[in-house]
Motif scaffolding. Structure first.
Motif, short mmCIF file in Angstrom:
data_model
loop_
_atom_site.label_atom_id
_atom_site.label_comp_id
_atom_site.label_asym_id
_atom_site.label_seq_id
_atom_site.Cartn_x
_atom_site.Cartn_y
_atom_site.Cartn_z
N UNK A 31 43.20 -54.32 -30.09
CA UNK A 31 44.13 -53.09 -30.01
C UNK A 31 44.94 -53.83 -28.85
N UNK A 32 46.66 -53.32 -29.16
CA UNK A 32 47.58 -53.74 -28.30
C UNK A 32 48.24 -52.89 -27.55
N UNK A 33 48.57 -53.14 -26.22
CA UNK A 33 49.13 -51.99 -25.13
C UNK A 33 50.75 -52.68 -24.55
N UNK A 34 51.23 -51.90 -24.15
CA UNK A 34 52.60 -52.38 -23.46
C UNK A 34 52.10 -53.20 -22.10
N UNK A 35 52.68 -54.34 -21.91
CA UNK A 35 52.74 -55.18 -20.72
C UNK A 35 52.42 -54.41 -19.54
N UNK A 36 52.94 -53.08 -19.35
CA UNK A 36 53.25 -52.58 -18.07
C UNK A 36 52.04 -51.20 -18.22
N UNK A 37 51.10 -51.28 -19.13
CA UNK A 37 50.02 -50.60 -19.16
C UNK A 37 48.48 -51.35 -19.00
N UNK A 38 48.41 -51.88 -17.98
CA UNK A 38 47.25 -52.83 -17.78
C UNK A 38 45.98 -51.82 -17.61
N UNK A 39 46.19 -50.67 -16.74
CA UNK A 39 45.12 -49.71 -16.75
C UNK A 39 44.50 -49.27 -17.88
N UNK A 40 45.53 -48.84 -18.69
CA UNK A 40 45.13 -48.34 -20.23
C UNK A 40 44.20 -49.26 -20.92
N UNK A 41 44.82 -50.57 -20.86
CA UNK A 41 43.93 -51.77 -21.76
C UNK A 41 42.59 -51.72 -20.93
N UNK A 42 42.37 -51.85 -19.51
CA UNK A 42 41.11 -52.07 -18.70
C UNK A 42 40.31 -50.91 -19.34
N UNK A 43 40.87 -49.81 -19.46
CA UNK A 43 39.89 -48.60 -19.81
C UNK A 43 39.36 -48.70 -21.49
N UNK A 44 40.20 -49.30 -22.23
CA UNK A 44 39.88 -49.39 -23.50
C UNK A 44 38.83 -50.49 -23.57
N UNK A 45 38.96 -51.59 -22.86
CA UNK A 45 37.82 -52.53 -22.83
C UNK A 45 36.54 -51.78 -22.23
N UNK A 46 36.51 -51.36 -21.33
CA UNK A 46 35.38 -50.56 -20.98
C UNK A 46 34.63 -49.88 -22.08
N UNK A 47 35.60 -48.93 -22.43
CA UNK A 47 35.12 -48.02 -23.75
C UNK A 47 34.43 -48.96 -24.83
N UNK A 48 35.37 -50.25 -25.32
CA UNK A 48 34.69 -51.07 -26.40
C UNK A 48 33.15 -51.63 -25.94
N UNK A 49 33.13 -51.88 -24.54
CA UNK A 49 31.64 -52.43 -24.33
C UNK A 49 30.88 -51.26 -24.32
N UNK A 50 31.19 -50.20 -24.06
CA UNK A 50 30.09 -48.95 -24.02
C UNK A 50 29.75 -48.78 -25.34
N UNK A 51 30.69 -48.82 -26.53
CA UNK A 51 30.16 -48.45 -27.69
C UNK A 51 29.51 -49.55 -28.37
N UNK A 52 29.67 -50.87 -28.01
CA UNK A 52 29.07 -52.01 -28.56
C UNK A 52 27.62 -51.77 -28.09
N UNK A 53 27.28 -51.34 -27.09
CA UNK A 53 26.05 -51.16 -26.39
C UNK A 53 25.30 -49.91 -26.86
N UNK A 54 25.96 -48.85 -27.03
CA UNK A 54 25.13 -47.72 -27.65
C UNK A 54 25.23 -47.36 -29.00
N UNK A 55 25.71 -48.48 -29.94
CA UNK A 55 25.48 -48.61 -31.28
C UNK A 55 26.50 -47.92 -32.15
#
Lengths: 908, 297
Positions: B248-272
């Protein structure tokens, strides 16, 4: 009741005889049935065992069928097709192998037996015996299988307890490996009736060598082959005691009988072992039968006694129920009566209150309310009604409805009254004669009341009707000659063309211009000139048929529309020429313009054009007549000329213009200019976006030329959308800047665009796309647009207003200017047309219209903007009559956005 | 070379500053305040389908739920998607990328089988990888070119595949993962035919079959679907690219949104949830890219 003992005795004798007979038959059949029961029990056992064997056989056949289907799945064929194309396993074919594996996995989950998966594993070996698809990869394959078997087959793997089914994969007649299914042999035990410990018998499965494949805890064989079991004759019930070898096995300890049924198409057999007592049950003794035969008479006697007691109890219960029901019914009726009394009291109170409420409303209602009986006699009237007609209530109650009618309206009154009685309701505008003799116009809404009464709600709209009529006359008639003006002429011409189209008849349009009229005006003054114009109007009207239209376009220019000239073109031309000649002669006669002066001689030039139907537009037709008139003038005046088809060149020029406009749309030649709109203090409060065509290789083309063309050709739709997008983009830019945030931008919307089904959605999407505050977007609609399909227009306007968009009624005064329509329209602003503003200082007629429009708009709470304000004189006049907003050259010409004054001035 | 790099950096900084002044992309606080996450999706393979579902559509829908905001799918195409995200037009010149013009911002993030490419990384923030891919060379079934046999050495296989193109025409699609500039195919004497009739990569195989060119590039996610759909009509010659990752791609000035997405991605990889999405939309992908999915788990 007296015959009951006898009847009872008879029944008892009859019952005794019947039961004796029954017992005799029972005993006789007992011995015979005993033998038949033994045979039936054996047959049932045989059938059940046979069914078990058949189910197993079917299960194994199903496995063979499944593996054959598996070898033909689409994904394998796709793999082989791609393989035949030479694709490598690493790049390409591995995608197909993934698809095969996925389809195998789906099959695995689909095939189930009693809730458990049938297959443990599905495999695909290629033609070289290499395993390429495995639903359970990474696990050893211990079954005796390979990819080289050319034929389908079923293997019972006794060592590993597996059932293997293999089928070759065939592609274009060549072997391409083998598909193999693996399932557990234990599945077969599910068909055995193995809960034998409770049922008393035991089923198990053996191979042709006598090895037990299922639970063999009772055979004592420990998994070893047993010729004794294999040697049991098939499909025959064998007593274990009769076979010495069998009698020596542990089976003999629990069971007396044994049955072996082979499983069809396999080398397996189902063995059923059971005790004889379970199969045949206990033999019933004769003593027991005799004892049993004495039970029925005792039961019969007991039943008779119980039946009698029951009848008595039922009668008693019925009496009690009847009594309870009567009491409950009485209570229900009493409750209902009490509730009804309360309900009626409440209703009466509500009715009294309601009557008082309505009486108060009627007494204080601003509308005049009349109530009459079915003969038209007034029976009630409220104070507003009395004030409206000038009679007291007691006077009115002695009058009938027709007493309020002017004498010539009595029949209208009676017809309306009949219609109210017939339909239950009616609405109309009606003339009422007041007591002192003045007539007023009322808007009456009448309904019938129960008891054949009629109630009418009447509002005095006299002032409104007068204002409408005044505006209508000013708008449609030339005040000097009282002839229709250009607006009405266009309307009549359109109607005539519609009729012409319907009957395919020719009509003629004649354009007349007085020769040298300007000289008369200049030398004799405008008064004399006006007298000549009035006399010409009179002579023209006298020269044509009653149904023809004579109009004055302005100055000394008149137009005549003559319809119904026949279906033959040459005949119509002849008739048109005759009309033109009559006019020519009539206008050529001397004029007595002033007492005591010499008569004045004038002549006229006449241009004539014919039309049939609506093939060409009204404006073009007028242009044709104008061209013909020009020809007449050019030919030396005082003559008649018909439109020359050679002048088609002018029309061709129009076609050229259309082509150029289409090209202009694609080559960015269109642009928006912005003309400022100011308030009373001259501050810029917004702008009107105006479309301009600036060809790169020619002079700018006037909007009056190309916009009507765009409307005729439908190009106005994409152009209008482009304008909307540009305007929203500009509004977005303004709203991003604090100094221009409050500016309002108006754009013109054509009828064609507004009536597009998706217009509201287009506006909504464009607003959303540019993210603008829509309360600063104003759509300018013309009167003709809103009056066409008015209900649909109003609905759309409300939808757009919900988005925040506001509306201005453009060119106001040039159309119907109907107050009743104005009241219904959700408009925010009225725009006075520049044609009225232009001659404001000189033309009393225009000044009167402007004053009327301003007064009317003020009374309706509408904002007014005047366009075309060019001089301080016009500005002062409008300001002094209450106009709030202005637009015109006095404040700024339309200019590109870079030159827009708001950039510099800003807003307060 | 150093001067060239400095020039590119200056151009990038200028583009970035311009973007900062004229348009402002929404970061996490703005999206939460707005209560809506706008997902820029491109109809492509099973990532975003024409009916609004797909691997990335469900993935981003789940992300909106994770943030507690409404979800809106905004369709775009490969040519406009970055402009719709940043409000700027992308202009590539060699390795340098500049942003120009002002356009409306239509979405907050791109998730649509979007390949991680070096030039895109200059102007976008990428999430952790969401899916693997690779670009292949394909030909019609009747093509005289024989597919390569394949070896353990991917670089050698790519070289062998490229050599087979020769002077034949090659169908490509610019600004997408099938852009020849990404794989050094420009200036090699190859007759490149840019497919412009549609911006939808799904149409590459039909275009090849309609004789638009002799050969075509095709990405593996499409390949997995098209080898079933058009079986027997085209063949895979060999690889053109290394294995790629999609994210997924985000604007350079949206780092918090990108980090939130990464957290979410890790969560769904764990829960199946992630595995379920892969199985639903790309059931064979696990076998095709075993290394990628082993790493995810």
């Amino acid at each position: 009741m007296t015959s009951w003992p006898k009847r009872r005795h008879g029944w008892l004798v009859l019952a005794a005889a019947a039961f004796s007979l029954y017992l005799a038959l029972l005993l006789a059949n007992a011995y015979q049935s005993n033998g038949q029961l033994r045979a039936a029990a054996e047959m049932r056992l045989f059938a059940e065992a046979q069914q078990t064997a058949t189910l197993m056989s079917d299960f194994l056949a199903d496995q063979e069928s499944f593996v054959l289907d598996l070898a033909e799945v689409q994904s394998i064929e796709t793999f082989l097709v791609n393989k035949a194309l030479g694709m490598s396993m690493r790049y390409g074919l591995n995608a197909n192998l993934s698809a095969i594996e996925e389809s195998f996995r789906r099959k695995l989950t689909q095939k189930r037996l009693l809730g458990a998966p049938v297959y443990e594993r599905l495999l695909y070996f290629d033609e070289e015996g290499l395993l390429i698809v495995d639903t359970n990869p990474g696990h050893p394959i211990d079954a005796p299988i390979s990819g080289h078997d050319p034929e389908a087959k079923l293997i019972i793997d006794e060592e590993n307890g597996k059932i293997l089914a293999a089928a070759p994969v065939d592609y274009h007649g060549q072997p391409h490996g083998t598909v193999i299914t693996v399932s557990s042999l234990d599945l077969l035990s599910r068909y055995l009736t193995s809960s034998t410990a409770n049922l008393g018998f035991w089923q198990f499965l053996i191979t042709k060598t006598g090895r037990v494949l299922t639970d063999d805890s009772r055979t004592g064989l420990g998994g070893a082959p047993s010729p004794t079991l294999a040697g049991i004759p098939p499909a025959k019930l064998i007593p274990i005691g009769e076979r010495p070898k069998l009698a020596m096995t542990p089976l003999a300890a629990d069971f007396d009988l044994v049955l072996r049924i082979p499983v069809a198409h396999t080398e397996l057999s189902v063995i059923t072992a059971l005790p004889a007592s379970l199969l045949y049950g206990h033999i019933t003794s004769q003593r027991v039968l005799y004892f049993a035969s004495s039970v029925p008479p005792i039961l019969l006697l007991s039943a008779l006694w119980i039946s009698r007691m029951r009848q008595r109890t039922q009668r008693l219960e019925a009496d009690v129920r009847e009594s309870n029901r009567d009491r409950a019914e009485l209570k229900d009726r009493n409750d209902a009566l009490t509730a009804e009394i309360v309900r009626r009291q409440t209703l009466e109170r509500q009715l009294r209150e309601s009557e008082e409420r309505y009486r108060m409303y009627i007494e204080h209602a601003p509308e005049g309310i009349f109530v009459a009986d079915n003969l038209g006699r007034f029976v009630d009237a409220n104070p507003s009604a009395c004030a409206m007609v000038g009679y007291s209530r007691s006077e009115l109650l002695r009058m009938t409805v027709t007493d309020l009618s002017p004498p010539d309206q009595v029949s209208v009154y009676l017809a309306a009254f009949e219609q109210i009685l017939a339909n239950g309701r009616h609405e109309l505008e009606i003339t009422l004669r007041r007591k002192e003799g003045h007539d007023i116009v009322g808007s009456l809404r009448a309904i019938t009341l129960p008891g054949d009464f009629v109630m009418g709600f009447c509002t005095d709209i006299t002032a409104r009707k007068l204002a409408e009529e005044q505006i209508h006359n000013l708008a449609y008639f030339d005040p000097l000659t009282e002839l229709p003006n250009r607006r009405l002429l266009l309307d009549r011409l359109r109607q005539t063309m519609v009729v012409s189209s319907r009957h395919q008849e020719y009509g003629a349009l004649l354009m007349i211009d007085l020769d040298h009229f300007k000289d008369l005006n200049d030398t004799q003054g405008h008064d004399i000139g006006d007298r000549l114009l009035t006399e010409v109007a009179r002579r023209l009207t006298a020269s044509v048929r009653r149904e023809d239209t004579v109009a004055r376009l302005g100055g000394d220019e008149y137009v005549i529309v003559a319809g119904e000239l026949g279906t033959d073109e040459s005949g119509a031309a002849l008739l048109a020429e005759q009309i033109a000649e009559q006019i020519h002669c009539a206008l050529g006669r001397p004029y007595m313009l002033e007492e005591g002066r010499l008569t004045y001689h004038s002549s006229a030039s006449v241009g004539v054009t014919l039309f049939c139907g609506q093939e060409i537009g009204v404006e073009l037709l007028l242009k044709q007549a104008d061209v013909a008139l020009y020809q007449a003038k050019y030919a030396g005046r005082n003559t008649i000329r018909f439109f020359n088809p050679d002048m088609q060149a002018a029309i061709d020029a129009r076609a050229t213009l259309e082509t150029a406009l289409r090209r202009a749309m694609n080559s960015d030649e269109l642009s928006l200019y912005f003309q400022p709109q100011v308030d009373r203090d001259g501050r810029v409060i917004g702008a009107e976006a105006l479309l301009r065509w600036l060809p790169s290789d020619a002079e700018p083309i006037s909007p009056t030329r190309f916009i009507p063309l765009a409307e005729e050709t439908g190009l106005i739709i994409p152009i209008g959308l482009w304008v909307l997008e540009q305007a929203c983009a500009q509004l977005g830019a303004w709203q991003a800047d604090a100094s221009t945030r409050e500016l309002v931008l108006s754009i013109n919307v054509s009828a064609c665009q507004f009536h597009q089904p998706d217009f509201v959605v287009q506006v909504q999407e464009t607003i959303a796309e540019f993210g603008i505050d829509a309360t600063h977007l104003k759509l300018e609609l013309t009167e003709s647009l809103v009056l066409d399909r008015i209900d649909q227009v109003i609905a759309r306007m409300h939808m757009l207003k919900d988005l925040g968009v506001s509306f201005s009624l453009d060119d106001f005064g040039t159309g119907y200017s109907s107050l009743s329509y104005l009241k219904r329209l959700p408009i925010d602003q009225v725009k006075i047309d520049q044609s009225f503003v232009r001659d404001l200082a000189h033309d009393q007629n225009d000044a009167a219209i402007v004053r009327a429009v301003l007064a009317m708009s003020r009374s309706l709470g509408l904002n007014v903007i005047a366009e075309g304000v060019e001089t301080a004189e016009q500005f002062d006049f409008l300001l002094s009559h209450g106009c709030e907003q202005f637009q015109g050259y006095l404040f700024g010409k339309p200019a590109p956005i870079d030159d827009f004054p708001a950039k510099v001035i800003g807003v307060g | 070379m150093t001067a060239y790099r400095l020039y590119s950096l200056a151009a990038l900084l200028a583009g970035g500053l311009l973007a900062g002044f004229t348009t402002t992309a929404a970061d996490l606080p703005e999206i939460k305040a707005r209560g809506e996450l706008r997902h820029l999706g491109i109809r492509y393979a099973n990532f975003v389908t024409g009916t609004g579902d797909g691997f990335d559509a469900e993935l981003t829908q789940g992300f909106a739920d994770y943030l507690g905001v409404d979800y809106t799918l905004v369709y775009s195409d490969f040519y406009s998607v970055i402009r719709d995200l940043l409000g700027k037009n992308v202009v590539r010149s060699g390795d340098s990328v500049t942003l120009e013009g002002d356009f409306p911002i239509k979405g907050d993030m791109i998730a649509s089988g979007f390949t991680v490419l070096p030039w895109r990384e200059q102007i976008l923030l990428y999430s952790e990888p969401t899916f693997p891919s690779q670009v292949m060379l394909i030909a019609r079934a009747d093509s005289p070119i024989r597919p390569i046999q394949g070896s353990e050495d991917l670089a050698k296989d790519i070289q062998e595949t490229k050599a087979l193109i020769g002077s034949q025409s090659l169908l490509v699609m610019e600004k997408t993962c099938l852009d020849p500039a990404n794989y050094g195919l420009q200036g090699q004497g190859i007759e490149l035919r840019v497919y412009t009739k549609s911006s939808n990569i799904n149409e590459m195989v039909p275009a090849l079959l309609h004789l638009e060119a002799d050969l075509s590039l095709l990405d593996v996610p499409d390949l997995m679907l098209d080898m079933q759909k058009w079986a027997g009509t085209f063949k895979v010659i060999g690889p053109i690219s290394e294995e790629q990752t999609l994210a997924a791609a985000f604007p350079k000035d949206a780092p918090q949104l990108r980090d939130a997405f990464n957290d979410y991605l890790r969560q769904i990889k764990v829960n199946g949830t992630y595995d379920r999405l892969v199985q639903k939309y790309y059931p064979g992908a696990r076998s095709y890219f075993p290394a990628f999915f082993a790493e995810q788990n």
